[in-house]
Write a protein that holds these residues in place. Structure first.
Motif, PDB file in Angstrom:
ATOM      1  N   ARG A   1       0.882  -1.252  -0.040  1.00 48.20           N
ATOM      2  CA  ARG A   1      -0.071   0.109   0.131  1.00 48.20           C
ATOM      3  C   ARG A   1       0.824   1.287   0.027  1.00 48.20           C
ATOM      4  NH1 ARG A   1      -2.632   3.366   3.914  1.00 48.20           N
ATOM      5  NH2 ARG A   1      -4.874   3.581   3.393  1.00 48.20           N
ATOM      6  N   THR A   2       1.935   1.247   0.819  1.00 50.83           N
ATOM      7  CA  THR A   2       2.736   2.260   0.818  1.00 50.83           C
ATOM      8  C   THR A   2       3.572   2.552  -0.493  1.00 50.83           C
ATOM      9  OG1 THR A   2       3.195   2.055   3.300  1.00 50.83           O
ATOM     10  CG2 THR A   2       5.003   3.183   1.884  1.00 50.83           C
ATOM     11  N   ASP A   3       3.762   1.483  -1.231  1.00 49.87           N
ATOM     12  CA  ASP A   3       4.833   1.632  -2.403  1.00 49.87           C
ATOM     13  C   ASP A   3       3.586   2.177  -3.375  1.00 49.87           C
ATOM     14  OD1 ASP A   3       7.002   1.074  -4.156  1.00 49.87           O
ATOM     15  OD2 ASP A   3       5.113  -0.416  -5.084  1.00 49.87           O
ATOM     16  N   LEU A   4       2.350   1.732  -3.501  1.00 50.51           N
ATOM     17  CA  LEU A   4       1.530   2.367  -4.732  1.00 50.51           C
ATOM     18  C   LEU A   4       1.189   3.847  -4.061  1.00 50.51           C
ATOM     19  CD1 LEU A   4      -0.988  -0.893  -4.328  1.00 50.51           C
ATOM     20  CD2 LEU A   4       0.365  -0.143  -6.220  1.00 50.51           C
ATOM     21  N   TYR A   5       0.687   4.057  -3.123  1.00 51.72           N
ATOM     22  CA  TYR A   5       0.601   5.658  -2.672  1.00 51.72           C
ATOM     23  C   TYR A   5       1.885   6.241  -3.069  1.00 51.72           C
ATOM     24  CZ  TYR A   5      -3.779   5.726  -0.279  1.00 51.72           C
ATOM     25  OH  TYR A   5      -5.134   5.776   0.038  1.00 51.72           O
ATOM     26  N   GLY A   6       3.180   5.710  -3.218  1.00 53.08           N
ATOM     27  CA  GLY A   6       4.203   6.478  -3.484  1.00 53.08           C
ATOM     28  C   GLY A   6       4.210   6.909  -4.794  1.00 53.08           C
ATOM     29  N   LYS A   7       3.718   5.859  -5.495  1.00 53.25           N
ATOM     30  CA  LYS A   7       3.751   5.760  -7.082  1.00 53.25           C
ATOM     31  C   LYS A   7       2.472   6.624  -7.408  1.00 53.25           C
ATOM     32  CE  LYS A   7       6.180   1.618  -7.612  1.00 53.25           C
ATOM     33  NZ  LYS A   7       6.119   0.180  -8.075  1.00 53.25           N
ATOM     34  N   GLY A   8       1.679   6.909  -6.646  1.00 55.43           N
ATOM     35  CA  GLY A   8       0.406   7.460  -7.071  1.00 55.43           C
ATOM     36  C   GLY A   8      -0.638   6.607  -7.742  1.00 55.43           C
ATOM     37  N   ASP A   9      -0.473   5.406  -7.547  1.00 56.80           N
ATOM     38  CA  ASP A   9      -1.039   4.250  -8.745  1.00 56.80           C
ATOM     39  C   ASP A   9      -2.552   4.132  -7.889  1.00 56.80           C
ATOM     40  OD1 ASP A   9      -1.879   2.210  -9.907  1.00 56.80           O
ATOM     41  OD2 ASP A   9      -0.208   0.936  -9.405  1.00 56.80           O
ATOM     42  N   THR A  10      -3.745   4.894  -8.381  1.00 59.13           N
ATOM     43  CA  THR A  10      -4.923   4.698  -7.688  1.00 59.13           C
ATOM     44  C   THR A  10      -5.465   3.519  -7.946  1.00 59.13           C
ATOM     45  OG1 THR A  10      -5.198   7.044  -8.125  1.00 59.13           O
ATOM     46  CG2 THR A  10      -7.009   6.068  -7.742  1.00 59.13           C
ATOM     47  N   ALA A  11      -5.435   3.185  -9.519  1.00 59.60           N
ATOM     48  CA  ALA A  11      -5.892   1.836  -9.840  1.00 59.60           C
ATOM     49  C   ALA A  11      -5.432   0.753  -8.796  1.00 59.60           C
ATOM     50  CB  ALA A  11      -5.583   1.448 -11.132  1.00 59.60           C
ATOM     51  N   GLY A  12      -3.965   0.841  -8.590  1.00 56.40           N
ATOM     52  CA  GLY A  12      -3.422  -0.398  -7.881  1.00 56.40           C
ATOM     53  C   GLY A  12      -3.881  -0.261  -6.383  1.00 56.40           C
ATOM     54  N   ILE A  13      -4.118   1.076  -5.837  1.00 54.76           N
ATOM     55  CA  ILE A  13      -4.672   1.067  -4.423  1.00 54.76           C
ATOM     56  C   ILE A  13      -5.974   0.489  -4.358  1.00 54.76           C
ATOM     57  CG2 ILE A  13      -5.433   2.647  -2.915  1.00 54.76           C
ATOM     58  CD1 ILE A  13      -2.984   4.376  -4.045  1.00 54.76           C
ATOM     59  N   ASN A  14      -6.988   0.763  -5.385  1.00 60.70           N
ATOM     60  CA  ASN A  14      -8.375   0.336  -5.430  1.00 60.70           C
ATOM     61  C   ASN A  14      -8.287  -1.223  -5.292  1.00 60.70           C
ATOM     62  OD1 ASN A  14      -9.172   2.841  -5.176  1.00 60.70           O
ATOM     63  ND2 ASN A  14      -9.416   3.246  -7.542  1.00 60.70           N
ATOM     64  N   LEU A  15      -7.521  -1.850  -6.224  1.00 58.31           N
ATOM     65  CA  LEU A  15      -7.533  -3.109  -6.499  1.00 58.31           C
ATOM     66  C   LEU A  15      -6.998  -3.810  -5.251  1.00 58.31           C
ATOM     67  CD1 LEU A  15      -7.748  -5.684  -8.256  1.00 58.31           C
ATOM     68  CD2 LEU A  15      -5.283  -5.254  -9.012  1.00 58.31           C
ATOM     69  N   LEU A  16      -6.068  -3.261  -4.503  1.00 56.87           N
ATOM     70  CA  LEU A  16      -5.504  -3.630  -3.227  1.00 56.87           C
ATOM     71  C   LEU A  16      -6.319  -3.870  -2.119  1.00 56.87           C
ATOM     72  CD1 LEU A  16      -3.233  -4.889  -1.471  1.00 56.87           C
ATOM     73  CD2 LEU A  16      -2.592  -2.533  -1.009  1.00 56.87           C
ATOM     74  N   GLU A  17      -7.251  -2.788  -2.141  1.00 49.74           N
ATOM     75  CA  GLU A  17      -8.172  -2.757  -1.202  1.00 49.74           C
ATOM     76  C   GLU A  17      -9.350  -3.929  -1.361  1.00 49.74           C
ATOM     77  OE1 GLU A  17     -11.969   0.472   0.236  1.00 49.74           O
ATOM     78  OE2 GLU A  17     -10.434   1.033  -1.028  1.00 49.74           O
ATOM     79  N   LYS A  18      -9.819  -3.985  -2.655  1.00 50.70           N
ATOM     80  CA  LYS A  18     -10.665  -5.143  -2.718  1.00 50.70           C
ATOM     81  C   LYS A  18     -10.088  -6.356  -2.534  1.00 50.70           C
ATOM     82  CE  LYS A  18     -13.223  -2.750  -6.790  1.00 50.70           C
ATOM     83  NZ  LYS A  18     -13.255  -2.986  -8.233  1.00 50.70           N
ATOM     84  N   GLU A  19      -8.795  -6.735  -2.889  1.00 53.66           N
ATOM     85  CA  GLU A  19      -8.453  -7.928  -2.463  1.00 53.66           C
ATOM     86  C   GLU A  19      -8.156  -8.127  -0.804  1.00 53.66           C
ATOM     87  OE1 GLU A  19      -4.321  -7.452  -3.992  1.00 53.66           O
ATOM     88  OE2 GLU A  19      -4.989  -8.244  -6.181  1.00 53.66           O
ATOM     89  N   LEU A  20      -7.823  -7.253  -0.098  1.00 52.14           N
ATOM     90  CA  LEU A  20      -7.628  -7.148   1.319  1.00 52.14           C
ATOM     91  C   LEU A  20      -9.328  -7.358   2.081  1.00 52.14           C
ATOM     92  CD1 LEU A  20      -5.097  -4.519   2.118  1.00 52.14           C
ATOM     93  CD2 LEU A  20      -5.076  -6.665   2.057  1.00 52.14           C
ATOM     94  N   LEU A  21     -10.170  -6.738   1.491  1.00 48.02           N
ATOM     95  CA  LEU A  21     -11.336  -6.731   1.877  1.00 48.02           C
ATOM     96  C   LEU A  21     -12.108  -8.254   1.653  1.00 48.02           C
ATOM     97  CD1 LEU A  21     -13.475  -3.715   0.955  1.00 48.02           C
ATOM     98  CD2 LEU A  21     -12.857  -4.266   3.197  1.00 48.02           C
ATOM     99  N   ALA A  22     -11.590  -8.827   0.616  1.00 49.38           N
ATOM    100  CA  ALA A  22     -12.089 -10.225   0.236  1.00 49.38           C
ATOM    101  C   ALA A  22     -11.382 -11.387   1.248  1.00 49.38           C
ATOM    102  CB  ALA A  22     -11.507 -10.542  -1.237  1.00 49.38           C
TER     103      ALA A  22
END
Length: 397
Positions: free
Chosen positions: A281-302
């Motif tokens: 998550r930290t790496d994705l925010y550092g890159k400004g990867d919004t799509a990656g952050i949203n995908l990670l959130e879905k994976e973690l909720l699952a």
């Protein structure tokens, strides 16, 4: 006997001189004597307030707060602590400051600190960032003081970072001390620090890490429980192992909530995000990867949804020591059937422990005030006695 005599007597047995003009960033950076000094002064400040005596040691000055994550209890606790000691609080809103325009940490830290005695920072969401940022601010104000820019060096208090939540965990421990009738009664008690299901994701690791890093200092048998894949920082686990060896306690891990709760004296069921996920998550925010952050959130909720059975229920509580373990939570809790369909704790369990939970939370303002007090006062024993002798009423009745 004067009100402060027992606290002064206790402080006279402790070596805490290194706390003067120093920060409070991680509990394991402090000696056991220093931790006990924080507990002692917190109790003394509470005693003064209960007896309607002013505990103001400042006539003026600022407590600067910077919250990079949402907060209710810690925000109000910091404000209460500053006010208790006579400081006014000013919140630094980075969105409305020159930080938003690229001002450096060194410059910001010095510009806000001309009349500041303490800076409280909460920066807990990004692995490898929060605690490092606090140390950068601390170094900047120390440099400002050394160079004569600042007439005093503000104390930095960690209000929660990516590694530890010292004000919360110290307040938790003070609550345990009071519930068990003294710090000497902690040794040998079993603590279940357990992951619990939450319908949200991304909760910081700092509470479970802070708990295992602190309670192992006092000879307690601490069990860290979580499903596979929800590991915390290995560095903090190593600290817990070392602490337990030195204190005569133990630190163990299990993937079974039931095993952790069995015969436990204290239970702390709380959700957190996996360390590896928080790193990603930290790496994705550092890159400004919004799509990656949203995908990670879905994976973690699952991933979370696979472990809905990790709930603090009445049945689990019955398996604890005499069925009467002390239930802890930093709040707000995810309460099944109340603020979520399924959560960390059954509503009946939470309701049964509501009063002690509020008592647990009530220690945080005094804990923070104590950290500030011990950093700003060279002779706490003398000042505590002086506050009692002055007998200035806090509230005119």
């Amino acid at each position: 006997m004067a009100l402060m005599d027992k606290y002064v007597s206790k402080l006279n047995t402790l070596d805490f001189k290194n706390m003067y003009n120093n920060d409070f960033l991680l509990t394991w950076e402090k000696s056991k004597n220093e931790l006990e000094a924080v507990f002692t002064v917190a109790e003394a400040l509470k005693e003064l307030r209960v007896n309607n005596m002013s505990s103001k040691i400042f006539d003026s000055g600022l407590g600067i707060s910077l919250f990079r994550d949402n907060s209710t209890r810690t925000r109000f606790s910091f404000a209460s602590a500053c006010n208790l000691l006579g400081l006014e609080v000013q919140d630094l809103d980075e969105g409305k400051s020159q930080v938003a325009h690229g001002e450096t940490v060194r410059e910001t830290a010095n510009m806000i600190s001309f009349m500041a005695d303490v800076i409280g920072i909460r920066d807990d969401m990004y692995i490898g960032k929060g605690n490092a940022y606090m140390r950068e601010v601390s170094a900047a104000v120390k440099e400002g003081n050394d160079e004569g820019v600042l007439e005093q060096r503000p104390t930095l208090v960690n209000l929660q970072c990516d590694i530890d939540h010292p004000t919360q965990c110290m307040a938790d421990c003070l609550h345990i001390i009071n519930e068990l009738g003294g710090i000497e009664n902690l040794k040998g008690k079993k603590v279940a620090m357990s992951w619990a299901y939450s319908p949200s994701y991304g909760k910081p690791l700092s509470v479970p890490q802070g708990v295992i890093g602190l309670l192992t200092r006092f000879g307690m048998d601490v069990v860290l429980a979580h499903p596979e894949g929800y590991e915390v920082m290995s560095d903090v686990e190593e600290i817990a192992i070392k602490n337990a060896a030195e204190s005569g306690g133990s630190f163990t891990k299990t993937n079974s909530m039931e095993e952790a709760f069995k015969d436990a004296d204290i239970v702390y069921p709380k959700s957190w995000a996996p360390f590896v996920a928080m790193e990603k998550r930290t790496d994705l925010y550092g890159k400004g990867d919004t799509a990656g952050i949203n995908l990670l959130e879905k994976e973690l909720l699952a991933q979370n949804a696979e472990h809905k059975d990790w709930e603090c229920t009445e049945e689990l509580m019955k398996t604890t020591k005499n069925g009467k373990a002390l239930y802890l939570h930093c709040l707000p809790a995810d309460i099944s059937g109340v603020n979520c369909e399924v959560g960390e704790v059954a509503a009946t369990v939470f309701d049964r422990y509501r009063k002690p939970l509020y008592a647990e939370a009530s220690y945080k303002p005094y804990t923070i005030a104590s950290m500030i007090f011990l950093s700003k006062v060279k002779n706490p024993q003398e000042v505590l006695s002086m506050l009692e002798k002055k007998n200035e009423q806090r509230e005119i009745k």
